[in-house]
Design a protein around this motif. Structure first.
Motif, short mmCIF file in Angstrom:
data_model
loop_
_atom_site.label_atom_id
_atom_site.label_comp_id
_atom_site.label_asym_id
_atom_site.label_seq_id
_atom_site.Cartn_x
_atom_site.Cartn_y
_atom_site.Cartn_z
N PRO A 86 1.48 2.86 7.27
CA PRO A 86 0.62 3.54 8.27
C PRO A 86 1.09 4.95 8.60
O PRO A 86 0.27 5.87 8.74
CB PRO A 86 0.72 2.61 9.49
N MET A 87 2.40 5.13 8.71
CA MET A 87 2.90 6.47 8.99
C MET A 87 2.70 7.41 7.80
O MET A 87 2.39 8.59 7.98
CB MET A 87 4.38 6.42 9.36
N LEU A 88 2.85 6.88 6.59
CA LEU A 88 2.62 7.70 5.41
C LEU A 88 1.19 8.18 5.35
O LEU A 88 0.91 9.31 4.91
CB LEU A 88 2.97 6.91 4.15
N ALA A 89 0.25 7.34 5.79
CA ALA A 89 -1.16 7.70 5.72
C ALA A 89 -1.59 8.63 6.85
O ALA A 89 -2.35 9.58 6.63
CB ALA A 89 -2.01 6.44 5.73
N PHE A 90 -1.12 8.36 8.08
CA PHE A 90 -1.66 9.07 9.24
C PHE A 90 -0.66 10.02 9.91
O PHE A 90 -1.08 10.94 10.60
CB PHE A 90 -2.15 8.05 10.28
N SER A 109 12.49 3.64 1.53
CA SER A 109 12.95 4.93 1.02
C SER A 109 11.88 5.56 0.14
O SER A 109 11.11 4.86 -0.53
CB SER A 109 14.25 4.76 0.22
N PRO A 110 11.78 6.88 0.12
CA PRO A 110 10.72 7.54 -0.66
C PRO A 110 10.79 7.22 -2.15
O PRO A 110 9.76 7.06 -2.79
CB PRO A 110 10.95 9.03 -0.38
N MET A 111 12.01 7.12 -2.71
CA MET A 111 12.10 6.86 -4.14
C MET A 111 11.65 5.45 -4.48
O MET A 111 10.98 5.23 -5.50
CB MET A 111 13.55 7.08 -4.62
N SER A 117 4.74 2.59 -6.42
CA SER A 117 3.36 3.08 -6.44
C SER A 117 2.96 3.57 -7.84
O SER A 117 1.82 3.36 -8.27
CB SER A 117 3.18 4.20 -5.42
N VAL A 118 3.90 4.20 -8.56
CA VAL A 118 3.59 4.68 -9.91
C VAL A 118 3.34 3.51 -10.85
O VAL A 118 2.35 3.48 -11.60
CB VAL A 118 4.73 5.57 -10.44
N PHE A 119 4.22 2.52 -10.83
CA PHE A 119 4.02 1.35 -11.68
C PHE A 119 2.75 0.61 -11.29
O PHE A 119 2.01 0.13 -12.16
CB PHE A 119 5.22 0.42 -11.59
N LEU A 120 2.47 0.53 -10.00
CA LEU A 120 1.26 -0.15 -9.55
C LEU A 120 0.01 0.60 -10.02
O LEU A 120 -0.98 -0.02 -10.43
CB LEU A 120 1.26 -0.26 -8.03
N MET A 121 0.04 1.93 -9.98
CA MET A 121 -1.11 2.70 -10.41
C MET A 121 -1.45 2.44 -11.88
O MET A 121 -2.60 2.19 -12.23
CB MET A 121 -0.86 4.20 -10.20
N LEU A 312 4.05 12.49 -3.19
CA LEU A 312 3.62 11.92 -4.47
C LEU A 312 3.27 10.44 -4.32
O LEU A 312 2.31 9.95 -4.95
CB LEU A 312 4.71 12.10 -5.52
N SER A 313 4.02 9.71 -3.50
CA SER A 313 3.73 8.30 -3.28
C SER A 313 2.35 8.13 -2.67
O SER A 313 1.57 7.26 -3.08
CB SER A 313 4.80 7.67 -2.38
N PHE A 314 2.05 8.96 -1.67
CA PHE A 314 0.74 8.86 -1.02
C PHE A 314 -0.38 9.19 -2.01
O PHE A 314 -1.41 8.49 -2.05
CB PHE A 314 0.66 9.79 0.18
N MET A 315 -0.23 10.26 -2.77
CA MET A 315 -1.28 10.64 -3.72
C MET A 315 -1.50 9.55 -4.76
O MET A 315 -2.64 9.27 -5.16
CB MET A 315 -0.90 11.96 -4.41
N THR A 316 -0.43 8.91 -5.19
CA THR A 316 -0.57 7.83 -6.16
C THR A 316 -1.33 6.66 -5.57
O THR A 316 -2.24 6.10 -6.20
CB THR A 316 0.83 7.36 -6.62
N LEU A 317 -0.98 6.27 -4.34
CA LEU A 317 -1.70 5.17 -3.68
C LEU A 317 -3.16 5.54 -3.43
O LEU A 317 -4.05 4.68 -3.50
CB LEU A 317 -1.01 4.83 -2.36
N LEU A 318 -3.42 6.81 -3.15
CA LEU A 318 -4.80 7.26 -2.94
C LEU A 318 -5.61 7.11 -4.22
O LEU A 318 -6.77 6.64 -4.20
CB LEU A 318 -4.82 8.71 -2.48
N PHE A 319 -5.03 7.47 -5.37
CA PHE A 319 -5.73 7.32 -6.64
C PHE A 319 -5.99 5.84 -6.96
O PHE A 319 -7.02 5.49 -7.53
CB PHE A 319 -4.93 7.96 -7.77
#
Length: 390
Positions: A86-90, A109-111, A117-121, A312-319
């Protein structure tokens, strides 16, 4: 069906990688059946974990426990995930600033989040069938196009030969027609290797050159067009010949050869390397973000790395969300609009919060960073092309 299982396996693999960087955290009650001393270092236990080596006091020795640990390690981030997302998004700026200032156990952690998120994408893309084509040049439509182009070139050769046989050409026009025939026959003999839209452009140029004296003889601009059309095939033939003979630069010749011999394999390698080496986006981006704050000694490279990785994590989850949205009936135009509008707004909010900037300072940095992003992506693609050669 195999793509679905492959995708699930890829997501689990990403979870395991992320889990290796993001272990359990927080207080835990001692297990009722744990021994009095640590089984690893024999230190007396005072809680659920050994305070000397960190190992759990209670260890499992059943296959059921093993499967539980596998699923838990691959897909579970404890409660930190639900505090982080939620904090990452808002409130991305607040999340970045709090993590930099030391609140590490509270958030993922961000890494770890980036890896998962990359593997999930790419797992989701594989399940949905969003994969690059690997059968380039093998489709029946391509063979049909080659055959049609060959017939077209043959017609132009016959037309030029007929004009020569008529005897109505001047010596200069005869030489030009013979040269056109020679180049056309050379291209025809090369077969599929030289086919495609370029050949049709060659043929169009030859037709313009052969008929230019009949259609544009009275206009000066027509004469110039005729000259350009007649000269164009010769230049293109020289470029084609140079490509076949090589540039003399071993690195470039190797790349061209690999792409010409097996373009499908090269596309597949680019696709695979894109997520295997996606972490390279972080070190590539750090110098560009540093340029936005190089005169502010308060911010260091570590701060920029956290900012970039969370972004980058947020952008990946957004895609991922945008890709799945189409399956649940969301119009593609709406998903596309979200992908175009949300990233700049998110970056602006993250810049303001992470670096504690005023509105104007965050806005101009957003504009500069938007330009830097294109450079970063171009450098990343160049690295992928380089890695694809080995």
């Amino acid at each position: 069906m195999s793509d679905i299982f492959d995708g699930i396996g890829t997501a689990a693999e990403g979870g395991l990688f992320a889990r290796a960087l993001e272990p359990d955290s927080g207080a835990r009650s001692p297990h009722p059946h744990q021994p009095a001393t640590c089984l690893n270092c024999d230190t007396e236990l005072t809680g659920a974990y050994c305070h000397a080596c960190g190992q759990k006091g209670h260890v499992h020795r059943t296959i059921g426990a093993f499967m539980h640990d596998l699923l838990h390690g691959a897909l579970h981030f404890e409660g930190k995930l639900w505090r982080t997302l939620p904090m990452l998004a808002f409130r991305p700026g607040g999340l970045t600033r709090r993590y930099i200032e030391g609140q590490r156990a509270r958030f993922v952690s961000p890494m770890a989040l980036f890896l998962f998120s990359v593997f999930l994408m790419f797992a989701v893309f594989q399940i949905l069938g969003f994969t690059a084509p690997t059968n380039l040049g093998d489709a029946p439509a391509t063979e049909q196009g080659v055959e049609t182009t060959n017939e077209f070139i043959a017609e132009q050769i016959a037309d030029a030969q007929g004009r020569i046989a008529s005897g109505d050409l001047t010596p200069q026009e005869r030489v030009e027609a013979e040269e056109n025939i020679r180049v056309l026959e050379q291209m025809l003999s090369e077969g599929a290797e030289a086919q495609g839209s370029v050949l049709r452009d060659f043929a169009d140029g030859f037709v313009d050159g052969a008929r230019g004296d009949e259609t544009d003889a009275e206009a000066a601009t027509g004469a110039a067009s005729e000259s350009d059309a007649q000269a164009e095939p010769v230049v293109r033939a020289d470029l084609s010949e140079a490509a076949r003979e090589g540039t003399g630069i071993a690195f470039i010749d190797k790349a061209v050869t690999k792409w010409r011999e097996n373009p499908g394999l090269m596309v597949y390698k680019l696709q695979a390397n894109a997520y295997k080496f996606s972490w390279l986006l972080i070190p590539i981006s750090i110098p560009f973000v540093w340029l936005l704050f190089f005169w502010k000694r308060r911010f260091c490279a570590y701060d920029h790395a956290i900012f970039i990785t969370y972004s980058l994590s947020f952008m990946t989850l957004l895609f991922i969300l945008a890709s799945v949205a189409g399956l649940v009936g969301v119009p593609s135009s709406l998903a596309t609009l979200a992908v175009l509008l949300i990233p700049p707004v998110h970056l602006y909010k993250q810049l303001r919060g992470a670096y504690e900037l005023r509105r104007f300072s965050a806005f101009w940095r957003l504009l500069v960073l938007s330009a830097f992003i294109w450079i970063i992506v171009a450098l990343f693609v160049q690295l992928l092309l380089l890695l694809g050669l080995f």
